[in-house]
Design a protein around this motif. Structure first.
Motif, PDB file in Angstrom:
ATOM      1  N   ALA A 195      49.807 -30.129  22.437  1.00  0.00           N
ATOM      2  CA  ALA A 195      49.613 -29.860  21.009  1.00  0.00           C
ATOM      3  C   ALA A 195      50.480 -28.691  20.553  1.00  0.00           C
ATOM      4  N   SER A 196      50.553 -27.624  21.394  1.00  0.00           N
ATOM      5  CA  SER A 196      51.336 -26.460  20.986  1.00  0.00           C
ATOM      6  C   SER A 196      52.828 -26.769  20.975  1.00  0.00           C
ATOM      7  N   ARG A 197      53.260 -27.685  21.847  1.00  0.00           N
ATOM      8  CA  ARG A 197      54.683 -28.023  21.888  1.00  0.00           C
ATOM      9  C   ARG A 197      55.055 -28.993  20.775  1.00  0.00           C
ATOM     10  N   TYR A 198      54.100 -29.827  20.377  1.00  0.00           N
ATOM     11  CA  TYR A 198      54.415 -30.899  19.433  1.00  0.00           C
ATOM     12  C   TYR A 198      54.162 -30.526  17.982  1.00  0.00           C
ATOM     13  N   LEU A 199      53.192 -29.633  17.733  1.00  0.00           N
ATOM     14  CA  LEU A 199      52.667 -29.406  16.375  1.00  0.00           C
ATOM     15  C   LEU A 199      53.734 -29.396  15.282  1.00  0.00           C
ATOM     16  N   PHE A 200      54.742 -28.552  15.419  1.00  0.00           N
ATOM     17  CA  PHE A 200      55.714 -28.412  14.332  1.00  0.00           C
ATOM     18  C   PHE A 200      56.812 -29.474  14.379  1.00  0.00           C
ATOM     19  N   LEU A 201      56.766 -30.347  15.383  1.00  0.00           N
ATOM     20  CA  LEU A 201      57.724 -31.461  15.412  1.00  0.00           C
ATOM     21  C   LEU A 201      57.205 -32.624  14.582  1.00  0.00           C
TER      22      LEU A 201
END
Lengths: 105, 237
Positions: free
Chosen positions: A15-21
Motif C-alpha cells: 500500500a505504501s509503495r502503490y498509494l501515489f501511483l
C-alpha cells in the motif's frame, strides 16, 4: 498468527509503495509533511545500524576492538573516498570477517 | 495519455537487460542480507515456507529484518504493524516522486512496478529529470533485484536448516555494510546529519535500556530532529 502477520505486513508495504501511483487518488501530501517524510529514510537506516554497531546484547560497546564498529568505520571511509557501493560493501564485509574470525578471535 | 514516448528507447528486451545490468551491483551487495533474512527467520521459529513467503510477498529487507527481531522478542501484532508502518512510510515518498511517470501506465504495470518499488529501485529510477521513464528498464531493474533477493533468501533457508546457529556468525554485518553505503551519500545537509545523530542515539539508548518501542521512537525522533533543525535554520535566515 505468523501467516496473519505476514499478510498484514505485505499489504502495508505494498500500500505504501502503490498509494501515489494510483491515478484516481485525489490527494497530495502537504509541503511540510513531505519534508518531514524526507527524513524517514536516513532515520530508518541510522536507527537500524547504530544499535548493531554500538551495542551488544543490551550493553553499550566501549571496546575499540569491536569488528562491527571498525567494519562500519571502514564502510564510511571507503564510501567517502570511492563513492562505490559495491566496493564499500564487499571490502567492509571482508574486513569484518577478518577481524571477527582471525584478529580478534 | 500524457506520457510521451522516448525516441531513444530501445526494444523491450534490450531495456529489460539494461535495467538488469544497472541493478547488478546492488543485487550482489544485497545477497548476504537476503541470506541472513532466510537463516534468521528459521531461528526465530518460522517454517521454511513462511520464511520464503516473507521475501516473496513482503519484499522489504528492513521491514523483514526488524519484524523478525520483534517476533523473536515476543512483541505483539500491533507493535509489529506500527513499526512496519513507520519503516515503510518512506515508500510513500518514492511513489509520490514517480507518480507522474507511473500513474498513466496500465493497471498491471502500476501494480507490478509498485510492488517492486524498493529503495534500490528508486535509486535507479530517474524521478525528476524530465526524461520519460522506460517501463521495461524499470521492470528489468526491479525484477532482477526481486529474483536476487529471493534466491539469497532461499540459500539462507537451506543453509539455516543444515547449520544451526548460523546467525551467530555475524551475518547481520551485511545490513550494516549495505545501509552504511546507502546512508553516507544521503547526508548532504546539517539537518540530515542531525536526524541521523538523533535517530542513532535514541536507538542505542533503546537497545541498552531494552525499550519495546525503541526503534519506533528512534525513527520518529530522528525525523522530527531533522525537520525541526531545517525549520529553525530557515527561520534564522
Amino acid at each position: 498468527m505468523i501467516a496473519l502477520t505476514l499478510a498484514a505486513m505485505a499489504l502495508l508495504v505494498f500500500a505504501s509503495r502503490y498509494l501515489f501511483l494510483e491515478p484516481r487518488l485525489p490527494i497530495e501530501l502537504g509541503p511540510k509533511l513531505r519534508r518531514l517524510m524526507g527524513y524517514a529514510t536516513p532515520a530508518v537506516l541510522s536507527a537500524v545500524i547504530a544499535p548493531m554497531v554500538l551495542s551488544h546484547q543490551g550493553e553499550l560497546v566501549t571496546d575499540w576492538q569491536n569488528p562491527y564498529l571498525l567494519g562500519a568505520i571502514a564502510a564510511v571511509l571507503i564510501m567517502l573516498l570511492t563513492k562505490n557501493t559495491l566496493l564499500s560493501t564487499v571490502l567492509s564485509m571482508v574486513l569484518f570477517v577478518m577481524l571477527k574470525f582471525w584478529l580478534f578471535a | 495519455m500524457s506520457h510521451t514516448v522516448d525516441p531513444n528507447s530501445k526494444p523491450p528486451s534490450k531495456e529489460l537487460w539494461l535495467g538488469t545490468i544497472a541493478m547488478t551491483p546492488l543485487s550482489i551487495a544485497v545477497a548476504p542480507w537476503g541470506f541472513l533474512v532466510g537463516a534468521y527467520a528459521l531461528e526465530v521459529g518460522l517454517s521454511p515456507l513462511e520464511a520464503q513467503s516473507l521475501s516473496l510477498f513482503v519484499f522489504a529487507g528492513t521491514s523483514q529484518l526488524v519484524a523478525l527481531g520483534l517476533l523473536q522478542a515476543q512483541a505483539g501484532f500491533v507493535a509489529i504493524m506500527l513499526t512496519t508502518a513507520l519503516i515503510t512510510s518512506r515508500h510513500l515518498l518514492y511513489s509520490m516522486a514517480l507518480r507522474d511517470k507511473i500513474s498513466p501506465l496500465p493497471a498491471r504495470w502500476r501494480y507490478g512496478l509498485g510492488f517492486l518499488l524498493t529503495d534500490e529501485l528508486f535509486v535507479h529510477t530517474p524521478s525528476n529529470d524530465g526524461k520519460p521513464l522506460n517501463k521495461w528498464y524499470a521492470l528489468g531493474a526491479g525484477l532482477s533485484f526481486y529474483i536476487a533477493w529471493n534466491l539469497a533468501t532461499l540459500l539462507g533457508i537451506l543453509a539455516g536448516s543444515a547449520i544451526p546457529n548460523l546467525t551467530e556468525l555475524g551475518l547481520e554485518f551485511a545490513v550494516v555494510a549495505t545501509f552504511t553505503a546507502m546512508l553516507v551519500p544521503m547526508i548532504r545537509s546539517l539537518a540530515i546529519a542531525c536526524c541521523c545523530a538523533t535517530a542513532s542515539t535514541v536507538a542505542v539508548l533503546g537497545a541498552v535500556m531494552d525499550w519495546q518501542a525503541g526503534l519506533l521512537l528512534a525513527i520518529l525522533s530522528g525525523m522530527f530532529a531533522g525537520f525541526i533543525f531545517e525549520q529553525a535554520q530557515e527561520y534564522l535566515q
